[in-house]
Each structure stands twice: as C-alpha cells, then as structure tokens.
Write an enzyme that holds these catalytic residues in place. Structure first.
Site, PDB file in Angstrom:
ATOM      1  N   THR A   1       0.961  -1.057   0.063  1.00 26.13           N
ATOM      2  CA  THR A   1       0.062  -0.018   0.027  1.00 26.13           C
ATOM      3  C   THR A   1       0.940   1.124   0.017  1.00 26.13           C
ATOM      4  O   THR A   1       0.632   2.089  -0.832  1.00 26.13           O
ATOM      5  CB  THR A   1      -1.011   0.112   1.302  1.00 26.13           C
ATOM      6  OG1 THR A   1      -1.733  -1.164   1.057  1.00 26.13           O
ATOM      7  CG2 THR A   1      -1.769   1.181   1.215  1.00 26.13           C
TER       8      THR A   1
ATOM      9  N   GLY B   1       4.647   2.038  11.169  1.00 26.92           N
ATOM     10  CA  GLY B   1       4.446   0.941  12.004  1.00 26.92           C
ATOM     11  C   GLY B   1       5.685   0.263  12.824  1.00 26.92           C
ATOM     12  O   GLY B   1       5.665  -0.806  13.408  1.00 26.92           O
TER      13      GLY B   1
ATOM     14  N   SER C   1       3.066   7.473  11.741  1.00 25.56           N
ATOM     15  CA  SER C   1       2.049   6.955  11.001  1.00 25.56           C
ATOM     16  C   SER C   1       1.136   7.819  10.412  1.00 25.56           C
ATOM     17  O   SER C   1       1.008   9.158  10.564  1.00 25.56           O
ATOM     18  CB  SER C   1       1.443   6.060  11.994  1.00 25.56           C
ATOM     19  OG  SER C   1       0.647   6.746  12.921  1.00 25.56           O
ATOM     20  N   CYS C   2      -0.010   7.181   9.627  1.00 22.20           N
ATOM     21  CA  CYS C   2      -0.944   8.006   9.107  1.00 22.20           C
ATOM     22  C   CYS C   2      -1.800   8.909  10.184  1.00 22.20           C
ATOM     23  O   CYS C   2      -1.836  10.085   9.985  1.00 22.20           O
ATOM     24  CB  CYS C   2      -1.942   7.324   8.402  1.00 22.20           C
ATOM     25  SG  CYS C   2      -2.519   5.689   9.271  1.00 22.20           S
TER      26      CYS C   2
ATOM     27  N   HIS D   1      -1.262   6.837  19.994  1.00 16.93           N
ATOM     28  CA  HIS D   1      -1.391   8.027  19.098  1.00 16.93           C
ATOM     29  C   HIS D   1      -0.690   9.280  19.758  1.00 16.93           C
ATOM     30  O   HIS D   1       0.060   9.900  19.125  1.00 16.93           O
ATOM     31  CB  HIS D   1      -2.672   8.382  18.484  1.00 16.93           C
ATOM     32  CG  HIS D   1      -3.062   7.137  17.660  1.00 16.93           C
ATOM     33  ND1 HIS D   1      -3.914   6.458  18.392  1.00 16.93           N
ATOM     34  CD2 HIS D   1      -2.810   6.608  16.408  1.00 16.93           C
ATOM     35  CE1 HIS D   1      -4.291   5.408  17.748  1.00 16.93           C
ATOM     36  NE2 HIS D   1      -3.586   5.525  16.454  1.00 16.93           N
ATOM     37  N   GLY D   2      -1.110   9.616  20.797  1.00 17.06           N
ATOM     38  CA  GLY D   2      -0.681  10.728  21.661  1.00 17.06           C
ATOM     39  C   GLY D   2       0.695  10.608  21.874  1.00 17.06           C
ATOM     40  O   GLY D   2       1.460  11.565  21.347  1.00 17.06           O
TER      41      GLY D   2
ATOM     42  N   HIS E   1      -9.640   7.498   8.089  1.00 14.18           N
ATOM     43  CA  HIS E   1      -9.672   7.571   9.766  1.00 14.18           C
ATOM     44  C   HIS E   1     -10.711   9.034   9.802  1.00 14.18           C
ATOM     45  O   HIS E   1     -10.646   9.864   8.934  1.00 14.18           O
ATOM     46  CB  HIS E   1      -8.467   7.764  10.364  1.00 14.18           C
ATOM     47  CG  HIS E   1      -7.502   6.674  10.181  1.00 14.18           C
ATOM     48  ND1 HIS E   1      -7.877   5.288  10.365  1.00 14.18           N
ATOM     49  CD2 HIS E   1      -6.236   6.488   9.635  1.00 14.18           C
ATOM     50  CE1 HIS E   1      -6.769   4.565  10.312  1.00 14.18           C
ATOM     51  NE2 HIS E   1      -5.799   5.312   9.655  1.00 14.18           N
TER      52      HIS E   1
ATOM     53  N   GLN F   1      -5.713   7.222   5.050  1.00 10.30           N
ATOM     54  CA  GLN F   1      -4.552   6.300   5.540  1.00 10.30           C
ATOM     55  C   GLN F   1      -3.515   5.826   4.677  1.00 10.30           C
ATOM     56  O   GLN F   1      -2.243   6.026   4.769  1.00 10.30           O
ATOM     57  CB  GLN F   1      -4.992   5.520   6.360  1.00 10.30           C
ATOM     58  CG  GLN F   1      -5.542   4.041   5.683  1.00 10.30           C
ATOM     59  CD  GLN F   1      -7.117   4.251   5.152  1.00 10.30           C
ATOM     60  OE1 GLN F   1      -7.697   5.156   5.148  1.00 10.30           O
ATOM     61  NE2 GLN F   1      -7.494   3.347   4.141  1.00 10.30           N
TER      62      GLN F   1
END
Ligand code: NAD
Length: 342
Positions: free
Chosen positions: A15, A114, A143-144, A198-199, A223, A303
């Site tokens: 991807t 990742g 990441s996205c 994520h934070g 997302h 994403q």
C-alpha cells in the site's frame, strides 16, 4: 552528490511502497532505481509494466519469480548496492529486522510508522520537524494518524499556542485491499485502556500536551479524528480557518457543498486523483468551533496516502537537498497538492 539525482530503492511494494515509488518517480532530484516484492503476484507484474526494476525482497525466492515467468534484476542485497537510500515499506516491525541489511550496505533508510520510534535517529513530520532529519541516516516517518494529528496541531500551535489536546480517533479497520482480516459488525475500543499510542507518537515530532483515545470501526475508506484543543490564546473561528487555508497540505470541506461523510470526500478524490489518493488532511470547515475558549474540529485522513509527501520531504532533508519550505513546495507541486481544492 551535487546535481546528481538521489538513487532511491523501495523495499516492500504494498500500500505505502507503491505510492512512494510513484511519488519518487515524479521528483526531478530523485531516481527510483528499483522496488522489491516478496512474491510474483499481480502487483509485481504491474510494477514491471510501469517500468520499475523488480528485485526479490527475500533473496532465496528468486527462483519463485523465475518459475512464475517474471524475471527479477536480483535480490534486495543487489538493489542496496546501487542505492543511496532505501525506503522501507515492509509490514510493521519487519523494518526493524531489515535495518541490519541497510547498515551492512551503508545506505540511508527511511522507516514507516509501523516501526517503533527507536528504529531511527529521529521521527519525522515535514511541517513540525523537517530540520531534525537534515543529514541523518535513519529517519522514521510517523504513521497516518500521527501525521494527520501533527499537521493540524502544528498550525494551531504556531498561530494560537496549545495548552492541552484531547483527541478521539475513529479508525478504519483495514485498507480496502485486505481480505484476511477486518471487523465486520462492531466498534472496538483500540486499546480499551487510555491512552492510545497516538498521543505519545505525536510527541515524537511535536512538543504538545495530548491525550488520545481510539476506536476501530468497520470501514476501509478513511480515519476520522475529533479534536478538542485548549489554546494559549483564544482565536476566532475565522482566524483558525485563515490559518488552515494558508497550508496546502490541509483541505477544508463543507457540509453544504455535499461533503456529508468520508464517502463523499473519497468520491471527490475519485474525480481528480489516481487511486483517489488524498495526501492532505481533510478538515470539515463547518466543524471548526470555539466553545468556552476551546477549539473543536473534525478531520478525515486518507490512511493510504497521507504519509507519501512526508517520505519525499524526508529524503530531501536527509540529503540536505532543500530547506523545508522549498522541499514541501516541490513535493506539493509534483503530487498536485494545492492544485484543486474542494
Ligand atoms: P502492506 O502489507 O500493504 O505492504 C507491505 C509490503 O511489504 C507487502 O507487499 C509485503 O509483501 C512486503 N514484505 C513483507 N515482508 C517483507 C520483507 N521482509 N522485506 C520487504 N518487503 C516485505 O503494508 P503497508 O500498509 O504498505 O504498510 C507498510 C508500513 O507503512 C507499515 O509500517 C505501516 O504501519 C505503515 N503505514 C501504513 C499505512 C496504511 O494505512 N496502510 C499508513 C501509514 C503508514
């Protein structure tokens, strides 16, 4: 290196890898010298059809390609010998395993979100910390979700300061091509306990107080993030809109123009972009509000595409080809960012 194009290899043509390969091919100061595949499937055949030189990602699988009638130029080790930099786009955690090969070959490497932050010398977002990657050998593009959060928060922080951020991520469960996993009929807190990763990941690229919560939902398209930001200085809604409008990597969508959900944003992109790739953050303009001095907004993130411009800028930073603004301008132009706005 002056006036010579940077020779770029892409390890892992999935991807992210296929999009990075296409984007590298569009740059005047870079040359895509090859991509790797683990098996001779339809994606490998398309890569060859596009004129990309194909290499075996797993050295002892060359024969598998030959038997399938798809010849390769060699193995990942042969490709690394010719490369100045490799963009590792293998599945999460495999990049860290691949790093040994890159070190042995003496090539610079970019890893994806990742991987753990420790895989590289620095984590990267073009707007927030381009300069940190200048001259580095190992860089991780976040990441996205982290890229989407960071771009928006960077603009708010630069213009109004930030005391605290609370963000809820509603995540697409898998990418559209996936047929081995998914969530068919449920909503999954992911993780159940706070915070989501994520934070802390945003904090690898932007100094900000942030707590995040995340859920997976049964969709593949994008997302969605719901943000609540406590600014240092209370802005007017128009001032926030003006700040976002100045940044080409952020697009503003309006409900009254028909953008009622992610499906409509994707439909818009289907008309203008290959693979409906949206490299920009998609913020609903109508969602931008200031209530009791706090900013609220909702954004959607494609994403599969959002990290592609960052990979290109990271290459320029690592080879000291251009400064942040010049690099972002070149990347934006090559990908059509800022050309058509909704
Ligand atoms: P993918 O599964 O679509 O592609 C990975 C490719 O790498 C596949 O073609 C696979 O065959 C190949 N591969 C497997 N083992 C390999 C090895 N040892 N060496 C080289 N190649 C190998 O995955 P993806 O979605 O493109 O994700 C790649 C990285 O990008 C991951 O770190 C991921 O977290 C990150 N990322 C993904 C997205 C997304 O939404 N898809 C967004 C941002 C970042």
């Amino acid at each position: 290196m002056v006036n010579e194009k940077v020779k770029v290899a892409v390890n892992g043509y999935g991807t992210i890898g296929k999009r990075v390969a296409d984007a590298v091919s569009l740059q005047g100061d870079m040359k895509l010298i090859g991509v790797t595949k683990t098996k001779p499937d339809f994606e490998a055949r398309i890569a060859v059809k596009k004129g990309y030189k194909l290499y075996a990602a797993i050295p002892d699988r060359v024969e598998v390609f030959e038997r399938a009638g798809l010849s390769v130029e060699g193995t990942i080790d042969d490709l690394l010998e010719k490369a100045d930099i490799v963009i590792d786009c293998s599945p999460g955690k495999i990049g860290a395993e691949n790093k040994q090969k890159y070190e042995k070959a003496g090539v610079k490497a970019i890893f994806q979100g990742g991987e753990k932050a420790e895989v590289a010398e620095v984590s990267f977002n073009a707007l927030a910390c381009y300069d940190r990657a200048v001259g580095k050998n190992y860089v991780r593009v976040v990441s996205c979700n982290t890229t989407g959060l960071t771009r928006t928060l960077y603009i708010i922080k630069e213009n109004f300061g930030i005391k605290k951020v609370r963000a809820t991520m509603i995540r697409r469960v898998v990418d559209p091509k996936e047929d081995k996993k998914g969530l068919v009929n449920g909503i999954m807190p992911n993780p159940v306990s706070l915070p989501s990763h994520h934070g802390p990941d945003v904090q690898t690229v932007l100094d900000v107080d942030i707590t995040t919560v995340a859920f997976k939902v049964p969709t593949t398209l994008m997302h969605v993030h719901s943000l609540n930001i406590v600014p240092e200085k209370e802005p007017k809604v128009d001032e926030i809109v003006d700040a976002f409008e100045k940044e080409p990597r952020i697009l503003l969508f309006s409900e009254n123009e028909g953008f009622t959900s992610t499906t409509k944003i994707i439909e818009w992109s289907r008309e203008i972009r290959t693979r409906y790739d949206i490299f920009e953050n998609c913020i609903w303009k109508d969602s931008i509000s200031v209530v009791d001095g706090e900013i609220y907004l909702t954004q959607a993130i494609h994403q599969e595409a959002i990290v592609i411009p960052e990979n290109i800028d990271a290459i320029r930073a690592m080879f000291e080809l251009k400064d942040r603004d010049e690099s972002m301008k070149l990347t934006n132009k090559s990908l059509g960012i800022g050309e058509i706005v909704p």
